[in-house]
Scaffold this motif. Structure first.
Motif, mmCIF file in Angstrom:
data_model
loop_
_atom_site.group_PDB
_atom_site.id
_atom_site.type_symbol
_atom_site.label_atom_id
_atom_site.label_comp_id
_atom_site.label_asym_id
_atom_site.label_seq_id
_atom_site.Cartn_x
_atom_site.Cartn_y
_atom_site.Cartn_z
ATOM 1 N N LEU A 47 0.850 -1.188 0.000
ATOM 2 C CA LEU A 47 0.000 0.000 0.000
ATOM 3 C C LEU A 47 0.888 1.241 0.000
ATOM 4 O O LEU A 47 1.998 1.227 0.534
ATOM 5 C CB LEU A 47 -0.909 -0.013 1.219
ATOM 6 N N SER A 48 0.377 2.331 -0.572
ATOM 7 C CA SER A 48 1.208 3.526 -0.716
ATOM 8 C C SER A 48 0.919 4.601 0.317
ATOM 9 O O SER A 48 1.686 5.557 0.424
ATOM 10 C CB SER A 48 1.031 4.103 -2.121
ATOM 11 N N SER A 49 -0.188 4.471 1.077
ATOM 12 C CA SER A 49 -0.515 5.524 2.034
ATOM 13 C C SER A 49 -1.521 5.039 3.067
ATOM 14 O O SER A 49 -2.168 4.006 2.887
ATOM 15 C CB SER A 49 -1.123 6.732 1.298
ATOM 16 N N VAL A 50 -1.665 5.809 4.124
ATOM 17 C CA VAL A 50 -2.682 5.527 5.136
ATOM 18 C C VAL A 50 -4.075 5.675 4.520
ATOM 19 O O VAL A 50 -4.978 4.890 4.814
ATOM 20 C CB VAL A 50 -2.499 6.444 6.370
ATOM 21 N N THR A 51 -4.223 6.636 3.631
ATOM 22 C CA THR A 51 -5.517 6.837 2.962
ATOM 23 C C THR A 51 -5.907 5.598 2.159
ATOM 24 O O THR A 51 -7.056 5.152 2.204
ATOM 25 C CB THR A 51 -5.467 8.081 2.041
ATOM 26 N N GLU A 52 -4.946 5.026 1.442
ATOM 27 C CA GLU A 52 -5.210 3.806 0.685
ATOM 28 C C GLU A 52 -5.571 2.660 1.637
ATOM 29 O O GLU A 52 -6.438 1.840 1.335
ATOM 30 C CB GLU A 52 -3.985 3.450 -0.164
ATOM 31 N N THR A 53 -4.950 2.622 2.791
ATOM 32 C CA THR A 53 -5.265 1.610 3.798
ATOM 33 C C THR A 53 -6.678 1.811 4.321
ATOM 34 O O THR A 53 -7.418 0.839 4.506
ATOM 35 C CB THR A 53 -4.240 1.665 4.945
ATOM 36 N N GLU A 54 -7.081 3.054 4.553
ATOM 37 C CA GLU A 54 -8.460 3.336 4.982
ATOM 38 C C GLU A 54 -9.457 2.845 3.935
ATOM 39 O O GLU A 54 -10.505 2.289 4.268
ATOM 40 C CB GLU A 54 -8.653 4.830 5.222
ATOM 41 N N GLN A 55 -9.121 3.031 2.667
ATOM 42 C CA GLN A 55 -9.997 2.559 1.586
ATOM 43 C C GLN A 55 -10.098 1.038 1.593
ATOM 44 O O GLN A 55 -11.180 0.480 1.377
ATOM 45 C CB GLN A 55 -9.487 3.071 0.236
ATOM 46 N N LEU A 56 -8.989 0.364 1.857
ATOM 47 C CA LEU A 56 -9.007 -1.100 1.926
ATOM 48 C C LEU A 56 -9.833 -1.576 3.121
ATOM 49 O O LEU A 56 -10.599 -2.530 3.017
ATOM 50 C CB LEU A 56 -7.579 -1.656 1.987
ATOM 51 N N ILE A 57 -9.692 -0.905 4.258
ATOM 52 C CA ILE A 57 -10.498 -1.247 5.438
ATOM 53 C C ILE A 57 -11.988 -1.092 5.106
ATOM 54 O O ILE A 57 -12.801 -1.961 5.454
ATOM 55 C CB ILE A 57 -10.097 -0.377 6.648
ATOM 56 N N ALA A 58 -12.354 -0.010 4.424
ATOM 57 C CA ALA A 58 -13.755 0.207 4.039
ATOM 58 C C ALA A 58 -14.238 -0.907 3.113
ATOM 59 O O ALA A 58 -15.353 -1.421 3.261
ATOM 60 C CB ALA A 58 -13.920 1.571 3.378
ATOM 61 N N LEU A 59 -13.400 -1.303 2.165
ATOM 62 C CA LEU A 59 -13.759 -2.384 1.247
ATOM 63 C C LEU A 59 -13.937 -3.701 1.993
ATOM 64 O O LEU A 59 -14.917 -4.425 1.768
ATOM 65 C CB LEU A 59 -12.691 -2.530 0.155
ATOM 66 N N LEU A 60 -13.004 -4.022 2.888
ATOM 67 C CA LEU A 60 -13.112 -5.264 3.661
ATOM 68 C C LEU A 60 -14.358 -5.255 4.538
ATOM 69 O O LEU A 60 -15.026 -6.288 4.684
ATOM 70 C CB LEU A 60 -11.851 -5.477 4.502
ATOM 71 N N SER A 61 -14.694 -4.114 5.111
ATOM 72 C CA SER A 61 -15.910 -4.004 5.935
ATOM 73 C C SER A 61 -17.160 -4.226 5.091
ATOM 74 O O SER A 61 -18.091 -4.917 5.512
ATOM 75 C CB SER A 61 -15.970 -2.640 6.621
#
Length: 184
Positions: A47-61
């Motif tokens: 992952l390239s950023s915390v923002t991208e990680t937040e997007q992945l968390i939203a997708l997993l949720s």
């Protein structure tokens, strides 16, 4: 449905807790999911950023609500997010099987935390979800993963040649499985 009122259930072990991923976990999960010792085993670009990680968390949720996966943050004794684990996928009628996945910060390797976390995941899968078989796919050179699934009682069933396509090309994986009758 395997969620409690639309929420991922919290699972509590001796030293850790598995709970729903939150946006406030993003910084810790970003450090783990982009760590050079973890990235080779993820099968995905870092992952390239915390923002991208937040997007992945939203997708997993979202996927959890649609019962397409079930992923928890692993929270240690001091409240620190140590990694994540859960079911990458599962199928009930016709198969009653699921596939687990996990990642842990290298700061916590070799201390038994992932074994404890996966014991909670397996217990949930076999007793609450009604799974009969849980599978784990490990890269052949991931010695730590092989040791972990062996410790949990998984049996190696074979090599799946060029099973996954990763940023570095097609990769073989070893297939391990644990049956409900073998659990505990």
């Amino acid at each position: 449905m395997y969620l409690c009122n639309g929420a991922i259930p919290t699972l509590t072990g001796r030293r850790l807790e598995l709970r729903t991923m939150k946006n406030e976990d993003a910084a810790a999960l970003f450090r783990i999911w982009s760590h050079p010792e973890v990235v080779p085993w993820l099968g995905a670009p870092p992952l390239s950023s915390v923002t991208e990680t937040e997007q992945l968390i939203a997708l997993l949720s979202k996927m959890a609500l649609e019962e397409e996966n079930l992923r928890w943050s692993i929270v240690g004794p001091g409240g620190e997010v140590m990694g994540s684990c859960g079911y990458n996928s599962w199928q009930l009628p016709g198969a009653y099987r699921g596939e687990i996945g996990c990642d842990l910060s290298p700061d916590f390797w070799g201390q038994g935390y992932m074994k404890e976390a996966l014991e909670l995941v397996l217990e949930y899968g076999f007793t609450t979800m009604g799974l009969n078989r849980v599978e784990a796919y490990c890269y052949p050179d991931n010695v730590r993963a092989h040791q972990l699934v062996d410790t949990l009682g998984f049996q190696r069933e074979g090599l799946l040649r060029q099973y996954r396509h990763t940023p570095s090309g097609f990769q073989d994986v070893d297939l391990f499985a644990l049956l409900r009758q073998e659990w505990r």
